[in-house]
Design a protein around this motif. Structure first.
Motif, mmCIF file in Angstrom:
data_model
loop_
_atom_site.group_PDB
_atom_site.id
_atom_site.type_symbol
_atom_site.label_atom_id
_atom_site.label_comp_id
_atom_site.label_asym_id
_atom_site.label_seq_id
_atom_site.Cartn_x
_atom_site.Cartn_y
_atom_site.Cartn_z
ATOM 1 N N ALA A 71 -11.697 -57.166 -25.423
ATOM 2 C CA ALA A 71 -12.835 -56.905 -24.409
ATOM 3 C C ALA A 71 -12.178 -56.528 -23.096
ATOM 4 O O ALA A 71 -12.891 -55.913 -22.236
ATOM 5 C CB ALA A 71 -14.183 -57.663 -24.559
ATOM 6 N N LEU A 72 -11.751 -57.556 -22.446
ATOM 7 C CA LEU A 72 -11.136 -57.510 -20.966
ATOM 8 C C LEU A 72 -10.351 -56.405 -20.727
ATOM 9 O O LEU A 72 -10.353 -55.724 -19.784
ATOM 10 C CB LEU A 72 -10.395 -58.646 -20.629
ATOM 11 N N THR A 73 -9.448 -56.037 -21.796
ATOM 12 C CA THR A 73 -8.727 -54.855 -21.822
ATOM 13 C C THR A 73 -9.593 -53.777 -21.573
ATOM 14 O O THR A 73 -9.132 -52.796 -20.921
ATOM 15 C CB THR A 73 -7.662 -55.058 -22.806
ATOM 16 N N LEU A 74 -10.535 -53.650 -22.463
ATOM 17 C CA LEU A 74 -11.220 -52.475 -22.506
ATOM 18 C C LEU A 74 -11.986 -52.211 -21.136
ATOM 19 O O LEU A 74 -12.175 -51.306 -20.390
ATOM 20 C CB LEU A 74 -12.400 -52.450 -23.359
ATOM 21 N N LEU A 75 -12.698 -53.531 -20.436
ATOM 22 C CA LEU A 75 -13.288 -53.424 -19.311
ATOM 23 C C LEU A 75 -12.381 -53.153 -18.030
ATOM 24 O O LEU A 75 -12.717 -52.083 -17.374
ATOM 25 C CB LEU A 75 -13.878 -54.879 -19.085
ATOM 26 N N GLU A 76 -11.063 -53.461 -18.175
ATOM 27 C CA GLU A 76 -10.148 -53.016 -17.047
ATOM 28 C C GLU A 76 -9.877 -51.729 -17.122
ATOM 29 O O GLU A 76 -9.912 -50.979 -16.001
ATOM 30 C CB GLU A 76 -8.750 -53.955 -17.263
ATOM 31 N N LEU A 77 -9.902 -51.204 -18.400
ATOM 32 C CA LEU A 77 -9.436 -49.700 -18.440
ATOM 33 C C LEU A 77 -10.641 -48.758 -17.958
ATOM 34 O O LEU A 77 -10.598 -47.636 -17.254
ATOM 35 C CB LEU A 77 -9.228 -49.197 -19.901
ATOM 36 N N ALA A 78 -11.831 -49.379 -18.227
ATOM 37 C CA ALA A 78 -12.975 -48.407 -17.946
ATOM 38 C C ALA A 78 -13.263 -48.786 -16.220
ATOM 39 O O ALA A 78 -13.448 -47.766 -15.535
ATOM 40 C CB ALA A 78 -14.442 -49.164 -18.360
ATOM 41 N N LEU A 79 -12.766 -49.856 -15.599
ATOM 42 C CA LEU A 79 -12.840 -49.813 -13.982
ATOM 43 C C LEU A 79 -11.883 -48.940 -13.469
ATOM 44 O O LEU A 79 -12.135 -48.343 -12.611
ATOM 45 C CB LEU A 79 -12.618 -51.302 -13.864
ATOM 46 N N TRP A 80 -10.703 -48.901 -14.281
ATOM 47 C CA TRP A 80 -9.577 -48.248 -13.722
ATOM 48 C C TRP A 80 -10.204 -46.579 -13.742
ATOM 49 O O TRP A 80 -9.999 -45.763 -12.873
ATOM 50 C CB TRP A 80 -8.356 -48.255 -14.659
ATOM 51 N N LYS A 81 -10.540 -46.166 -14.996
ATOM 52 C CA LYS A 81 -11.083 -44.946 -14.997
ATOM 53 C C LYS A 81 -12.031 -44.565 -13.919
ATOM 54 O O LYS A 81 -12.064 -43.612 -13.422
ATOM 55 C CB LYS A 81 -11.577 -44.460 -16.628
ATOM 56 N N ALA A 82 -13.161 -45.445 -13.816
ATOM 57 C CA ALA A 82 -14.334 -45.364 -12.775
ATOM 58 C C ALA A 82 -13.828 -45.163 -11.500
ATOM 59 O O ALA A 82 -14.256 -44.196 -10.648
ATOM 60 C CB ALA A 82 -15.285 -46.204 -12.786
ATOM 61 N N LYS A 83 -12.666 -45.839 -11.023
ATOM 62 C CA LYS A 83 -12.019 -45.959 -9.809
ATOM 63 C C LYS A 83 -11.413 -44.515 -9.520
ATOM 64 O O LYS A 83 -11.378 -43.940 -8.836
ATOM 65 C CB LYS A 83 -11.079 -47.019 -9.766
ATOM 66 N N HIS A 84 -10.498 -44.093 -10.728
ATOM 67 C CA HIS A 84 -9.916 -42.698 -10.756
ATOM 68 C C HIS A 84 -10.928 -41.727 -10.377
ATOM 69 O O HIS A 84 -10.652 -40.782 -9.849
ATOM 70 C CB HIS A 84 -9.085 -42.831 -12.076
ATOM 71 N N ASP A 85 -11.970 -41.596 -11.272
ATOM 72 C CA ASP A 85 -12.935 -40.548 -11.426
ATOM 73 C C ASP A 85 -13.697 -40.492 -10.034
ATOM 74 O O ASP A 85 -13.897 -39.387 -9.418
ATOM 75 C CB ASP A 85 -14.155 -40.772 -12.505
#
Length: 91
Positions: A71-85
């Motif tokens: 779950a933490l890995t998925l959260l990190e990826l989602a945060l990275w994507k949001a920041k990238h977007d």
């Protein structure tokens, strides 16, 4: 019963309903084993039962840690994507 309600907090904290059900069954199993166990074998039966309960809890703790890590890995990826977007939108 040999084991009263002392286990309720630990069991209630288990992540999945199936884990809680299995642990309750395992904990209650001693109440079916001991009445039919000869007196000179009760100590060994209790030790075996305790080992079984501890093994199950250890297994569920390891599974819980695996789920949390995932779950933490998925959260990190989602945060990275949001920041990238967000960067893309501001460019």
């Amino acid at each position: 019963d040999l084991v009263g309600g002392a286990h309720n907090k630990t069991i209630a904290s288990l992540h999945m309903e199936s884990w809680r059900t299995e642990m309750i069954e395992e904990i209650n199993r001693i109440n079916q084993i001991l009445p039919n166990t000869p007196a000179d074998e009760k100590t060994a039966a209790i030790r075996q039962w305790v080992d079984s309960v501890i093994d199950k809890i250890d297994h569920y703790k390891a599974e819980h840690h695996r789920y949390v890590k995932e779950a933490l890995t998925l959260l990190e990826l989602a945060l990275w994507k949001a920041k990238h977007d967000e960067k893309d939108e501001n460019s």
